[in-house]
Write an enzyme that holds these catalytic residues in place. Structure first.
Site, PDB file in Angstrom:
ATOM      1  N   LYS A   1       0.842  -1.208   0.000  1.00  0.00           N
ATOM      2  CA  LYS A   1       0.000   0.000   0.000  1.00  0.00           C
ATOM      3  C   LYS A   1       0.874   1.254   0.000  1.00  0.00           C
ATOM      4  O   LYS A   1       0.663   2.180  -0.778  1.00  0.00           O
ATOM      5  CB  LYS A   1      -0.905   0.010   1.238  1.00  0.00           C
ATOM      6  N   ASN A   2       1.866   1.277   0.880  1.00  0.00           N
ATOM      7  CA  ASN A   2       2.649   2.502   1.051  1.00  0.00           C
ATOM      8  C   ASN A   2       3.619   2.771  -0.093  1.00  0.00           C
ATOM      9  O   ASN A   2       4.250   3.820  -0.135  1.00  0.00           O
ATOM     10  CB  ASN A   2       3.370   2.487   2.406  1.00  0.00           C
TER      11      ASN A   2
ATOM     12  N   CYS B   1      -4.288  12.337  12.886  1.00  0.00           N
ATOM     13  CA  CYS B   1      -5.038  11.090  12.779  1.00  0.00           C
ATOM     14  C   CYS B   1      -4.835  10.293  14.057  1.00  0.00           C
ATOM     15  O   CYS B   1      -4.269  10.802  15.023  1.00  0.00           O
ATOM     16  CB  CYS B   1      -4.618  10.305  11.551  1.00  0.00           C
TER      17      CYS B   1
ATOM     18  N   ARG C   1       0.971  14.454  13.300  1.00  0.00           N
ATOM     19  CA  ARG C   1       1.414  14.292  11.906  1.00  0.00           C
ATOM     20  C   ARG C   1       1.694  15.624  11.221  1.00  0.00           C
ATOM     21  O   ARG C   1       0.954  16.069  10.335  1.00  0.00           O
ATOM     22  CB  ARG C   1       0.434  13.422  11.125  1.00  0.00           C
TER      23      ARG C   1
ATOM     24  N   ASP D   1       4.937   0.470  11.931  1.00  0.00           N
ATOM     25  CA  ASP D   1       3.684  -0.124  11.457  1.00  0.00           C
ATOM     26  C   ASP D   1       3.471  -1.547  11.981  1.00  0.00           C
ATOM     27  O   ASP D   1       2.355  -2.065  11.945  1.00  0.00           O
ATOM     28  CB  ASP D   1       3.640  -0.135   9.922  1.00  0.00           C
TER      29      ASP D   1
ATOM     30  N   ARG E   1      -8.476  -0.125   4.971  1.00  0.00           N
ATOM     31  CA  ARG E   1      -7.623   0.939   4.406  1.00  0.00           C
ATOM     32  C   ARG E   1      -6.288   0.376   3.918  1.00  0.00           C
ATOM     33  O   ARG E   1      -5.648   0.974   3.053  1.00  0.00           O
ATOM     34  CB  ARG E   1      -7.364   2.029   5.449  1.00  0.00           C
TER      35      ARG E   1
END
Ligand code: EPU
Length: 430
Positions: free
Chosen positions: A22-23, A123, A128, A319, A411
């Site tokens: 994803k990233n 978030c 952030r 993560d 997500r």
């Protein structure tokens, strides 16, 4: 999906195809803005963050074709074509849905000489900040006006100008924005103290295939020679290392055995030592059709406590912190995890404790005293990785775990529940 009802205690045995990262995909999709020609990107995970990003790109004028009838690997092939792209009107309703929208600052500014977008906001894992993204654009010659809610940047009718930038701290996103803004700048740019995550290498490879000239000149130093034009290319996104490690931990926690396809053992590079120390066995595997994968299971020596800190790559990834915590929660002995990247990425601790874990927060460290087992309960997902980790707790809990806010998982994990159920988990979505 809103809520998961997990009836724990089942061993997970089976096979899972690991998606594209994803990233990495998100940045490569955004970087395609820089080219006026079509680009073809394979192995893109169809997770909700990617879907939202594609909606934003369509809104800005990118032509998008999605091909997704792959049975073995559910990730998609996406063609993106941005001969022109809008510069304005990325409002908060869009940027707030995915923070990655801040990465449009560099490429749209480089392409159009002007961009205006709403600040993405904080978030579930912290404030952030975006100061480094803005600093980079200013250093490349742009005028940036920041209001409470918006960022507006202009090159004043000129091209961005190559320069020498040293980042005061290592940031994945600011590094990526800097790379994308400078590939078509006038002259040469040197970026120092950059992030070096595998997803950044993937972005660099993609941009160089488009015709950019980005060279690694030191461990954390990049040399970028600006070019006038970026062309067409085809690129396959690297496997998602966090997704792969999440399933490796799930197989181990449930004392199962999984084959993870489309993910060579190299995907685990910096994590394999730590995972192996805590008791997650990862071994290479090659399928009949010669596709590399891994076999993952609990080590026959059982689980071991560990003391660990999260830090930028090549160190242990933030993560994976909540996911590792799920395993350590049921590991005999005392473990300590210190979170050094995001100031608020320990919100899941209280949720773990609701399931019978014994975890105490001391500043940025979690002191995890392993318990024999987790119990039934209702918990709330607080962000993407925390929600996945809570689902893993549910898989080993003695009784029913109800996970609310489970949409976070969509997500970043493609077919998460379907994969778990195919491996024998008892999980119902509502
Ligand atoms: N930071 C600043 N100023 C900035 C930018 C960052 O102070 O202008 C700080 C942040 O507040 C944070 C630290 O620098 O404390 C590191 O943030 P970084 O910029 O490296 O993170 P990011 O680019 O916002 C990406 C991933 C995250 C991952 C981090 C760290 C994407 C879309 N997101 O975020 O992934 O945790 O790098 O590896 O690539 C996830 O996938 O669940 C996720 C949160």
């Amino acid at each position: 999906m809103k809520t998961l009802t997990i009836n724990g205690g089942k061993r997970l045995n089976g096979e899972i195809a690991i998606s594209g990262a994803k990233n990495s995909s998100m940045k490569i999709i955004i970087a395609s803005i820089l080219s006026t020609e079509p680009v073809l990107i394979h192995n893109v995970p169809y997770v909700s963050d990617v879907v939202t990003l594609l909606q934003i790109m369509r809104y800005l004028g990118t032509k998008i074709t999605i091909d997704g009838n792959h049975t073995i690997n559910p990730s998609k092939t996406i063609e993106l074509h941005s001969p022109k792209i809008g510069s304005e009107m990325l409002d908060f309703t869009m940027t707030n849905r995915i923070r990655t929208s801040i990465l449009m600052l560099g490429p749209i500014l480089a392409k159009n000489g002007y961009v205006k977008l709403a600040k993405p906001g904080g978030c579930g894992i912290g404030d952030r900040k975006i100061d480094l993204h803005i600093m980079v654009m200013k250093r490349l010659g742009a005028t940036v006006i920041e209001t409470e809610n918006f960022i507006e940047a202009t090159t004043n009718g000129k091209q961005l100008k190559g320069t020498d930038i040293t980042f005061p701290l290592v940031s994945v996103g600011a590094t990526e924005n800097a790379i994308m803004a400078s590939v078509m700048a006038d002259g040469e740019t040197i970026l120092r103290n950059v992030a070096i995550e595998p997803e950044i290498d993937d972005l660099i490879l993609f941009l160089n295939k488009l015709g950019a000239q980005i060279t690694k000149i030191g461990e954390r130093e990049l040399f970028i020679c600006g070019v006038q034009h970026l062309g067409a290319t085809e690129h396959s996104v690297i496997p998602d290392r966090i997704e792969a490690a999440t399933y490796a931990v799930a197989a181990s926690m449930t004392d199962g055995n999984m084959i993870l396809h489309h993910c060579s053992i190299k995907v685990f590079d910096n994590m394999i030592g730590i995972l192996s120390n805590v008791g997650v066995d990862i071994k290479p595997f090659v399928s009949k059709d010669h596709i590399e994968g891994v076999v993952v299971m609990r080590s026959n020596k059982g689980f071991n406590p560990i003391e660990i800190q999260t830090n930028p790559y090549p160190h242990f990834p933030t993560d994976l912190q909540p996911v590792l915590m799920a395993l350590l929660a049921i590991t005999k002995g005392t473990s300590i995890i210190t979170e050094n990247i995001f100031e608020d990425r320990m919100q899941h601790v209280s949720e773990f404790n609701r399931l019978g874990a014994n975890i105490e927060l001391q500043g940025r460290s979690a002191i995890i005293r392993g318990v024999d087992g987790l119990c039934a309960g209702t918990v709330n997902g607080t962000d993407l990785r925390a929600s996945a980790a809570l689902a893993l707790c549910g898989l080993v809990a003695n009784g029913i775990v109800t996970l609310q806010n489970a949409y976070y998982i969509d997500r970043g994990y493609q077919n998460f529940v379907r994969n778990l159920v195919r491996c024998g988990a008892d999980v119902v979505i509502s």
